[in-house]
Design an enzyme around this catalytic site. Structure first.
Site, PDB file in Angstrom:
ATOM      1  N   ASP A 143       0.740  -1.163   0.099  1.00  0.00           N
ATOM      2  CA  ASP A 143      -0.018  -0.156  -0.062  1.00  0.00           C
ATOM      3  C   ASP A 143       0.783   1.012   0.020  1.00  0.00           C
ATOM      4  O   ASP A 143       2.132   1.063   0.028  1.00  0.00           O
ATOM      5  CB  ASP A 143      -0.970   0.041   1.202  1.00  0.00           C
ATOM      6  N   TYR A 144       0.212   2.432  -0.112  1.00  0.00           N
ATOM      7  CA  TYR A 144       1.094   3.775  -0.455  1.00  0.00           C
ATOM      8  C   TYR A 144       1.864   3.774   0.908  1.00  0.00           C
ATOM      9  O   TYR A 144       2.883   4.422   0.928  1.00  0.00           O
ATOM     10  CB  TYR A 144      -0.063   4.714  -0.645  1.00  0.00           C
TER      11      TYR A 144
END
Length: 201
Positions: A14-15
């Protein structure tokens, strides 16, 4: 990265996470590596949380956590460093569900301040700095076995597939005597004599 060929990522980050990313130009190999029942690849993460993680919460992760209707398998948890301000521990797991570690920590009321994936199966982050890539030249035997298994399945499927016929229907040859290309007998032709023209008036 300057990649020109199509590549598929093996798993995702994820980011807010960082660490090792494995890429492959073979989509079927990438899916096999991701699947826990096929590839069996162990993911290793280094997780930093704020404050002290109690033994009860560590035990809960080792037993497996259920969040709503989703059941997460037991995790291998090893505390690397702990003090009043933060706790750093290593997590090993065989599955990679979406935001799994963050959801488990959030369920246990642990605030994650950093999450780094350090290993995926035989591939390790080691001393690779952010933004740099390493090309795996010699594949481990476990990866080669997955490739060979995928190739054998393709070969078996190709051998069982019926050969494709011609796009257009072949036109049958005409019979030797009075035949037609369709195989049907053509009606006999009758020569009609030309009628005489009317004399000029």
């Amino acid at each position: 990265l300057g990649l020109h060929r199509h590549v598929a990522s093996v798993g995702r980050l994820d980011y807010e996470s960082e660490g090792l990313m494995v890429l492959s130009t073979c989509g079927s190999l990438a899916r096999s590596l991701e699947h826990p029942d096929i590839g069996g690849m162990v993911r290793v993460y280094e997780v930093t949380t704020k404050g002290i993680v109690t033994p009860n919460k560590i035990s809960a992760m080792r037993r497996g956590v259920r969040i709503d209707t989703l059941k997460y398998k037991p995790l291998q948890v090893n505390v690397l460093q702990a003090d009043k301000s933060r706790t750093i521990f290593e997590i090993k797991c065989g599955e990679g569900k979406n935001r799994m570690i963050r959801r488990i920590c959030d369920h246990l009321r642990l605030r994650v301040t950093r999450l780094v994936r350090t290993r995926f199966g035989p591939f390790s982050l080691e001393q690779l700095r952010p933004g740099y890539t390493a090309t795996q030249v010699s594949l481990p035997a476990s990866i080669r076995a997955l490739i060979d298994a995928g190739n054998s399945k393709k070969d078996n499927a190709a051998s069982q597939r019926k050969p494709a016929g011609p796009r257009g229907r072949a036109r049958p040859a005409a019979d030797a005597v009075g035949g037609s290309p369709s195989g049907r007998k053509e009606p006999s032709r009758v020569e009609v004599p030309a009628l005489p023209r009317d004399p000029p008036r």
